[in-house]
Structure formats: structure tokens, C-alpha cells
Design an enzyme around this catalytic site. Structure first.
Site, PDB file in Angstrom:
ATOM      1  N   LYS A   3       0.872  -1.175   0.000  1.00 30.79           N
ATOM      2  CA  LYS A   3       0.000   0.000   0.000  1.00 30.79           C
ATOM      3  C   LYS A   3       0.910   1.226   0.000  1.00 30.79           C
ATOM      4  O   LYS A   3       2.008   1.195   0.579  1.00 30.79           O
ATOM      5  CB  LYS A   3      -0.898  -0.032   1.257  1.00 30.79           C
ATOM      6  N   LEU A  31      -5.311   7.397   0.226  1.00 33.25           N
ATOM      7  CA  LEU A  31      -3.943   7.044   0.636  1.00 33.25           C
ATOM      8  C   LEU A  31      -3.805   6.773   2.135  1.00 33.25           C
ATOM      9  O   LEU A  31      -2.778   7.066   2.748  1.00 33.25           O
ATOM     10  CB  LEU A  31      -2.939   8.124   0.189  1.00 33.25           C
ATOM     11  N   ILE A  35      -9.960   5.935  -1.298  1.00 32.87           N
ATOM     12  CA  ILE A  35      -9.374   5.644   0.009  1.00 32.87           C
ATOM     13  C   ILE A  35      -8.613   6.869   0.538  1.00 32.87           C
ATOM     14  O   ILE A  35      -8.624   7.150   1.741  1.00 32.87           O
ATOM     15  CB  ILE A  35      -8.415   4.425  -0.092  1.00 32.87           C
ATOM     16  N   ASN A  93       3.957   6.508  -6.611  1.00 31.36           N
ATOM     17  CA  ASN A  93       2.567   6.808  -6.943  1.00 31.36           C
ATOM     18  C   ASN A  93       2.435   8.293  -7.246  1.00 31.36           C
ATOM     19  O   ASN A  93       2.387   9.117  -6.333  1.00 31.36           O
ATOM     20  CB  ASN A  93       1.672   6.398  -5.769  1.00 31.36           C
ATOM     21  N   CYS A 130      -2.596   8.927  -7.882  1.00 31.06           N
ATOM     22  CA  CYS A 130      -3.807   8.697  -7.090  1.00 31.06           C
ATOM     23  C   CYS A 130      -4.835   9.792  -7.407  1.00 31.06           C
ATOM     24  O   CYS A 130      -4.541  10.976  -7.242  1.00 31.06           O
ATOM     25  CB  CYS A 130      -3.479   8.704  -5.591  1.00 31.06           C
ATOM     26  N   GLY A 170      -7.558  -4.542 -14.204  1.00 29.25           N
ATOM     27  CA  GLY A 170      -8.646  -5.498 -14.428  1.00 29.25           C
ATOM     28  C   GLY A 170      -8.221  -6.916 -14.726  1.00 29.25           C
ATOM     29  O   GLY A 170      -9.016  -7.709 -15.244  1.00 29.25           O
TER      30      GLY A 170
HETATM   31  C1  SIN Z   1      -6.243   5.653  -2.689  1.00 28.97           C
HETATM   32  O1  SIN Z   1      -5.608   5.409  -1.646  1.00 28.97           O
HETATM   33  O2  SIN Z   1      -7.088   6.565  -2.755  1.00 28.97           O
HETATM   34  C2  SIN Z   1      -6.005   4.832  -3.907  1.00 28.97           C
HETATM   35  C3  SIN Z   1      -4.599   4.834  -4.303  1.00 28.97           C
HETATM   36  C4  SIN Z   1      -4.405   5.223  -5.717  1.00 28.97           C
HETATM   37  O3  SIN Z   1      -5.320   5.282  -6.520  1.00 28.97           O
HETATM   38  O4  SIN Z   1      -3.252   5.482  -6.089  1.00 28.97           O
END
Ligand code: SIN
Length: 313
Positions: free
Chosen positions: A44, A72, A70, A126, A129, A243
Site C-alpha cells: 500500500k 492514501l 481511500i 505513486n 492517485c 482489471g
Molecule cells: C487511494 O488510496 O485513494 C487509492 C490509491 C491510488 O489510486 O493510487
């Protein structure tokens, strides 16, 4: 049949990883999944400080997919190093730490902290997001910023550096080229597609932040097109995500140009999916007389004269 793959200085035993945000920190499923059979796990997203994430509801099911916002949520890099990494170190799998940040400085500091850890084998950054105001897409849709972040992080690690790109741009290939130019070892293609869903009785969005990121089989055709576009634009490996729910899906990604793939939303249905996908891909290769997945990668038979995408690549 050769299943392994080398990225920079790290050997993955097979080409199937589990995607960030769909497998926790890899320590929650020991009775369900032998993670040593996976090519690797991507954690994560980790930030400097712990994050609570966005308010609930932050997940909604859609046709053949899932919307998430979410935000992050994560335990922060220090708790990861102290509480999670010791278990991962003895798990026998490759650990790719996914890093999210609100500033370029934060990316650098978190990467440096993790770079010093023996059990962290590489990084996925990342910049894609769609669920946060700072960082995330505001970085990932700005090619100069993606380029700068890659350059700064490259200076700080000799471990594999992978940049996770968003599909929510016109030409993802421009972003992949910028990452390649600044020394990234690979790009992950794609993060989620911005989407929304509405409750018609309350007329309210189904998730608190109105929009979220769509994942699951619904986005597979988009992901395949983006992997095809990207892998024709750069020489560095492309890691396909979007997917994948079966070994047949993974084979499609290899054919359009992915060198490795990540299983995401399908883990929520079956956390051992990655292992069966790896086995299925192996059997497919054997059956088709392929002694390495390399022979499958970018083996698409296209008619370039009628390909729209090739005309603007
Ligand atoms: C999130 O934690 O909102 C999702 C993570 C992401 O889309 O990179």
C-alpha cells in the site's frame, strides 16, 4: 520454461506481482496465500506520516468494477519499517515499496528511509492517485513534475525505480518517455480511471468524495490500450495493471507489451489469484512451445496501416 524477470539488479521469480492497495502490507494473508510463490508484492502507498484517508463511504461496487476513494490511508513509513518489514523480510518474496507524497521533498525522504532497509527491493512511485488534493494526480498530470520527481528519486537509489502512471491524461506515452529519460527502470500502467456512481434514491454520490478511481475488469480494455501505447514509446519495461482477473487476461497484457503484470482488484475476491495466474501463464507458454515469456511480450500481430494509435505514436 523461464518465468523469471530481471529489473535492474533484482530478479523476480515470475512476472506476476500484486498491486498496491489490494494486498495490504503483505502480512495479512499468511494462512491463505504463500506469497513466496508470487513474483513480488507492491505495498500500500506509504507516506511520511500515517494517514487516515478520506471519509466513508470510500468504496462502491460498479458493473464489473470497483470505485475507491481511500485517500492514501496508510500506517506511515516508520511503522511499516518497524512492524511490517520484519515479516516481509522472511517471506521469500520481492518487496516493492509504493510511495505517495504531498511534496517532492516527502517522496525523497520516504524513499531514502526505505532505501536503507535490506528487505525493500525496489520502489513504485505513486504519482497517479485520483483521490487526494495534494500530490497524486496534480503531480501525475504534469509531465515536467513527473520528470523532476523521477530525476530527484533516481539520484537517491540504486534499487529499481518504477513510476506508476495515470490513464487520466491525453497521451500517457509522453509521461513514460519523461520517466525513461530521467532514469526510471520501468513504468506501471495504469492506475485507476476517474469515475463516479450515484444512488438514485438519495441522488447522492455513492462515495463521499463524489468521484473516485475505477478498477477491475471494467477498465481492462483501457489498460491494454495504454500498455500498448506506452510499450511502443519506450524501451524500459512496462508493468501492466488494470482489471486482470485470470491468466488469459495476463497473457493479453504480455502480448500488447507488458513485461510484468500486477493483479489488483481481483485480490479482493481471491487473494491467491496471483499464484493461479502465474501457473496459468506458465502452462499457456508450455502449450504454445514458448520457453520464455519474453517471446510473448510485444508479440501483437497488428495491421499497422489501419491502427489509429500507431499513427500518433
Ligand atoms: C487511494 O488510496 O485513494 C487509492 C490509491 C491510488 O489510486 O493510487
Amino acid at each position: 520454461m523461464k518465468e523469471s524477470f530481471i529489473l535492474r539488479n533484482v530478479e523476480f521469480k515470475n512476472r506476476i506481482l500484486v498491486a498496491s492497495g489490494t494486498f495490504g502490507y503483505g502480512d495479512e494473508v499468511p494462512d491463505l496465500v504463500d506469497i513466496s510463490k508470487l513474483g513480488g508484492i507492491v505495498t500500500k502507498s506509504l507516506s511520511m506520516k500515517p494517514r487516515d484517508g478520506n471519509p466513508n463511504p470510500r468504496i462502491a461496487e460498479t458493473a464489473s468494477g470497483m470505485l475507491n476513494s481511500i485517500g492514501l490511508a496508510n500506517i506511515g513509513v516508520h511503522k511499516f519499517i518497524n512492524d511490517k518489514l520484519p515479516t516481509l523480510k522472511i517471506s521469500g518474496t520481492i518487496v516493492i515499496a509504493n510511495i505517495a507524497a504531498s511534496t517532492v521533498d516527502e517522496y525523497c525522504v520516504v524513499l531514502e528511509l526505505l532505501d536503507a532497509q535490506v528487505g525493500v527491493h525496489g520502489f513504485e512511485i505513486n504519482v497517479s492517485c485520483p483521490n487526494v488534493k495534494e500530490g497524486g494526480l496534480s503531480f501525475g498530470t504534469d509531465v515536467k513534475l513527473v520528470s523532476f520527481i523521477t530525476k530527484e528519486l533516481r539520484k537517491r537509489t540504486e534499487k529499481p525505480l518504477i513510476i506508476k502512471l495515470t490513464p487520466n491524461v491525453t497521451h500517457i506515452s509522453d509521461f513514460a518517455r519523461a520517466c525513461e529519460a530521467e532514469g526510471a527502470d520501468a513504468v506501471s500502467v495504469i492506475n485507476t480511471v476517474i469515475g463516479m456512481s450515484v444512488n438514485i434514491n438519495t441522488r447522492k454520490p455513492k462515495i463521499a468524495t463524489t468521484t473516485g478511481g475505477l478498477s477491475g475488469p471494467a477498465i481492462k480494455p483501457i489498460a491494454l490500450a495504454k500498455v500498448y501505447e506506452t510499450s511502443n514509446a519506450v524501451k524500459i519495461p512496462v508493468i501492466g495493471i488494470g482489471g486482470i482477473a485470470s491468466w488469459e487476461d495476463a497473457v493479453e497484457f504480455f502480448i500488447v507489451g507488458a513485461s510484468m503484470v500486477q493483479i489488483g482488484t481481483a485480490n479482493f475476491i481471491n487473494p491467491a489469484k496471483g499464484i493461479s495466474v502465474a501457473e496459468g501463464v506458465k502452462q499457456y507458454c508450455k502449450k504454445n512451445g514458448l520457453d520464455s515469456i519474453d517471446l510473448l511480450v510485444k508479440s501483437l500481430q497488428t495491421n499497422k496501416t489501419i491502427s489509429i494509435i500507431d499513427s500518433w505514436l
